[in-house]
Write a protein that holds these residues in place. Sequence first.
Motif, PDB file in Angstrom:
ATOM      1  N   MET A   1      53.939  39.760  40.820  1.00  0.00           N
ATOM      2  CA  MET A   1      54.401  41.144  40.721  1.00  0.00           C
ATOM      3  C   MET A   1      53.286  42.112  41.121  1.00  0.00           C
ATOM      4  SD  MET A   1      57.578  41.220  39.770  1.00  0.00           S
ATOM      5  CE  MET A   1      57.835  42.818  39.017  1.00  0.00           C
ATOM      6  N   GLN A   2      52.077  41.826  40.700  1.00  0.00           N
ATOM      7  CA  GLN A   2      50.949  42.661  41.083  1.00  0.00           C
ATOM      8  C   GLN A   2      50.722  42.613  42.591  1.00  0.00           C
ATOM      9  OE1 GLN A   2      46.716  41.567  40.050  1.00  0.00           O
ATOM     10  NE2 GLN A   2      46.795  43.576  39.046  1.00  0.00           N
ATOM     11  N   ALA A   3      50.825  41.429  43.151  1.00  0.00           N
ATOM     12  CA  ALA A   3      50.652  41.299  44.599  1.00  0.00           C
ATOM     13  C   ALA A   3      51.671  42.151  45.344  1.00  0.00           C
ATOM     14  CB  ALA A   3      50.765  39.837  45.006  1.00  0.00           C
ATOM     15  N   ARG A   4      52.910  42.141  44.870  1.00  0.00           N
ATOM     16  CA  ARG A   4      53.946  42.936  45.538  1.00  0.00           C
ATOM     17  C   ARG A   4      53.697  44.432  45.362  1.00  0.00           C
ATOM     18  NH1 ARG A   4      57.330  38.419  44.255  1.00  0.00           N
ATOM     19  NH2 ARG A   4      57.869  39.183  42.186  1.00  0.00           N
ATOM     20  N   ARG A   5      53.192  44.831  44.184  1.00  0.00           N
ATOM     21  CA  ARG A   5      52.890  46.247  43.943  1.00  0.00           C
ATOM     22  C   ARG A   5      51.736  46.727  44.805  1.00  0.00           C
ATOM     23  NH1 ARG A   5      53.232  44.841  38.414  1.00  0.00           N
ATOM     24  NH2 ARG A   5      50.952  44.813  38.240  1.00  0.00           N
ATOM     25  N   MET A   6      50.732  45.898  44.956  1.00  0.00           N
ATOM     26  CA  MET A   6      49.447  46.357  45.475  1.00  0.00           C
ATOM     27  C   MET A   6      49.216  46.076  46.946  1.00  0.00           C
ATOM     28  SD  MET A   6      47.664  47.853  43.124  1.00  0.00           S
ATOM     29  CE  MET A   6      46.004  47.719  43.794  1.00  0.00           C
ATOM     30  N   ALA A   7      49.781  45.000  47.463  1.00  0.00           N
ATOM     31  CA  ALA A   7      49.322  44.506  48.760  1.00  0.00           C
ATOM     32  C   ALA A   7      50.120  45.069  49.925  1.00  0.00           C
ATOM     33  CB  ALA A   7      49.384  42.983  48.784  1.00  0.00           C
ATOM     34  N   ASP A   8      49.388  45.382  50.997  1.00  0.00           N
ATOM     35  CA  ASP A   8      50.024  45.662  52.275  1.00  0.00           C
ATOM     36  C   ASP A   8      50.476  44.361  52.938  1.00  0.00           C
ATOM     37  OD1 ASP A   8      49.485  48.568  52.349  1.00  0.00           O
ATOM     38  OD2 ASP A   8      47.396  47.932  52.425  1.00  0.00           O
ATOM     39  N   ARG A   9      49.697  43.288  52.696  1.00  0.00           N
ATOM     40  CA  ARG A   9      50.062  41.955  53.178  1.00  0.00           C
ATOM     41  C   ARG A   9      49.690  40.927  52.117  1.00  0.00           C
ATOM     42  NH1 ARG A   9      47.145  40.420  58.264  1.00  0.00           N
ATOM     43  NH2 ARG A   9      45.560  41.971  57.689  1.00  0.00           N
ATOM     44  N   MET A  10      50.517  39.890  52.004  1.00  0.00           N
ATOM     45  CA  MET A  10      50.285  38.840  51.010  1.00  0.00           C
ATOM     46  C   MET A  10      50.087  37.502  51.707  1.00  0.00           C
ATOM     47  SD  MET A  10      52.878  39.777  47.867  1.00  0.00           S
ATOM     48  CE  MET A  10      54.375  39.682  48.859  1.00  0.00           C
ATOM     49  N   PHE A  11      49.210  36.694  51.117  1.00  0.00           N
ATOM     50  CA  PHE A  11      48.911  35.368  51.641  1.00  0.00           C
ATOM     51  C   PHE A  11      48.922  34.359  50.503  1.00  0.00           C
ATOM     52  CE2 PHE A  11      47.073  38.399  54.519  1.00  0.00           C
ATOM     53  CZ  PHE A  11      47.259  37.861  55.774  1.00  0.00           C
ATOM     54  N   THR A  12      49.182  33.103  50.853  1.00  0.00           N
ATOM     55  CA  THR A  12      49.024  32.018  49.905  1.00  0.00           C
ATOM     56  C   THR A  12      47.950  31.074  50.423  1.00  0.00           C
ATOM     57  OG1 THR A  12      50.799  30.767  50.977  1.00  0.00           O
ATOM     58  CG2 THR A  12      51.396  32.104  49.073  1.00  0.00           C
ATOM     59  N   MET A  13      47.220  30.465  49.499  1.00  0.00           N
ATOM     60  CA  MET A  13      46.177  29.530  49.861  1.00  0.00           C
ATOM     61  C   MET A  13      46.543  28.159  49.306  1.00  0.00           C
ATOM     62  SD  MET A  13      42.185  30.351  49.945  1.00  0.00           S
ATOM     63  CE  MET A  13      41.270  29.565  51.288  1.00  0.00           C
ATOM     64  N   ASN A  14      46.395  27.169  50.171  1.00  0.00           N
ATOM     65  CA  ASN A  14      46.714  25.795  49.784  1.00  0.00           C
ATOM     66  C   ASN A  14      45.715  24.874  50.462  1.00  0.00           C
ATOM     67  OD1 ASN A  14      48.159  23.593  48.683  1.00  0.00           O
ATOM     68  ND2 ASN A  14      49.320  23.355  50.590  1.00  0.00           N
ATOM     69  N   GLN A  15      44.972  24.127  49.646  1.00  0.00           N
ATOM     70  CA  GLN A  15      43.973  23.191  50.156  1.00  0.00           C
ATOM     71  C   GLN A  15      43.027  23.850  51.162  1.00  0.00           C
ATOM     72  OE1 GLN A  15      46.344  19.836  51.529  1.00  0.00           O
ATOM     73  NE2 GLN A  15      46.285  18.902  49.482  1.00  0.00           N
ATOM     74  N   GLY A  16      42.589  25.070  50.806  1.00  0.00           N
ATOM     75  CA  GLY A  16      41.603  25.752  51.620  1.00  0.00           C
ATOM     76  C   GLY A  16      42.128  26.464  52.837  1.00  0.00           C
ATOM     77  N   ARG A  17      43.438  26.384  53.063  1.00  0.00           N
ATOM     78  CA  ARG A  17      44.042  27.053  54.228  1.00  0.00           C
ATOM     79  C   ARG A  17      44.847  28.262  53.774  1.00  0.00           C
ATOM     80  NH1 ARG A  17      44.296  23.793  58.900  1.00  0.00           N
ATOM     81  NH2 ARG A  17      42.619  22.250  58.780  1.00  0.00           N
ATOM     82  N   LEU A  18      44.807  29.298  54.600  1.00  0.00           N
ATOM     83  CA  LEU A  18      45.493  30.552  54.287  1.00  0.00           C
ATOM     84  C   LEU A  18      46.722  30.699  55.173  1.00  0.00           C
ATOM     85  CD1 LEU A  18      44.609  32.758  52.267  1.00  0.00           C
ATOM     86  CD2 LEU A  18      43.598  33.986  54.187  1.00  0.00           C
ATOM     87  N   ALA A  19      47.838  31.127  54.571  1.00  0.00           N
ATOM     88  CA  ALA A  19      49.062  31.344  55.351  1.00  0.00           C
ATOM     89  C   ALA A  19      49.755  32.597  54.808  1.00  0.00           C
ATOM     90  CB  ALA A  19      49.990  30.140  55.214  1.00  0.00           C
ATOM     91  N   PRO A  20      50.447  33.356  55.679  1.00  0.00           N
ATOM     92  CA  PRO A  20      51.193  34.522  55.203  1.00  0.00           C
ATOM     93  C   PRO A  20      52.231  34.119  54.164  1.00  0.00           C
ATOM     94  CG  PRO A  20      51.027  34.521  57.602  1.00  0.00           C
ATOM     95  CD  PRO A  20      50.548  33.177  57.149  1.00  0.00           C
ATOM     96  N   ALA A  21      52.360  34.946  53.119  1.00  0.00           N
ATOM     97  CA  ALA A  21      53.335  34.647  52.054  1.00  0.00           C
ATOM     98  C   ALA A  21      54.707  35.172  52.458  1.00  0.00           C
ATOM     99  CB  ALA A  21      52.886  35.289  50.764  1.00  0.00           C
TER     100      ALA A  21
END
Length: 203
Positions: free
Chosen positions: A183-203
């Motif tokens: 919820m905080q990410a949606r409130r605050m971010a212009d763009r969101m990402f998820t990290m999995n095993q050291g790799r970043l991908a757009p959420a």
Amino acid sequence: MPHPQLLSVEDLNGFGVGPVSIGLATGERLAIMGASGAGKSLLLRLLADLDPGEGRVILAGEPRETIAAPSWRRRVMLVPAQAGWWAPTVGGHFELSMMDAAVATAARLLLPPDIMKREVRVLSTGERQRLALVRALARQPQVLLLDEPTSGLDPAATAAVEALLVDCCGEGIGIIMVTHDAMQARRMADRMFTMNQGRLAPA
């Protein structure tokens, strides 16, 4: 009209992270989510040049290798989940020239008027967390790297931190925030990402 690029990261690799390529515009807020151990905090440490890594990182047109490490860490400032403290009192962590601005920022974060006179050892976890942000902002960074900046805070203090960060971005600071709170990410971010095993991908 798009904002100019503030931080550019190309093929950043380090222990448990990478390769990561990402850009951050002036005044932009990015949120990174992911499970514990995914590499989120390690990525912030790599960006702050606190851990060894490889790749290209450019701040406002200046390659990181051309900037002395202490200067880089002041301009690209990491606020870890648990900050270190080296002086017995809160005020001992601020240069005199910073004090008025720091007191004003502390008040915005709902901290008591005498907070600068208090001993660090008596502070609550939430007070330390907010003061670490005050300490970082007093040094006027261009980029803030925030690791769970509101995890120990009640809703009122969380709202105060979020409002301050939005204002900081309005003044041109770029923010990369690790948060477990979707919820905080949606409130605050212009763009969101998820990290999995050291790799970043757009959420």
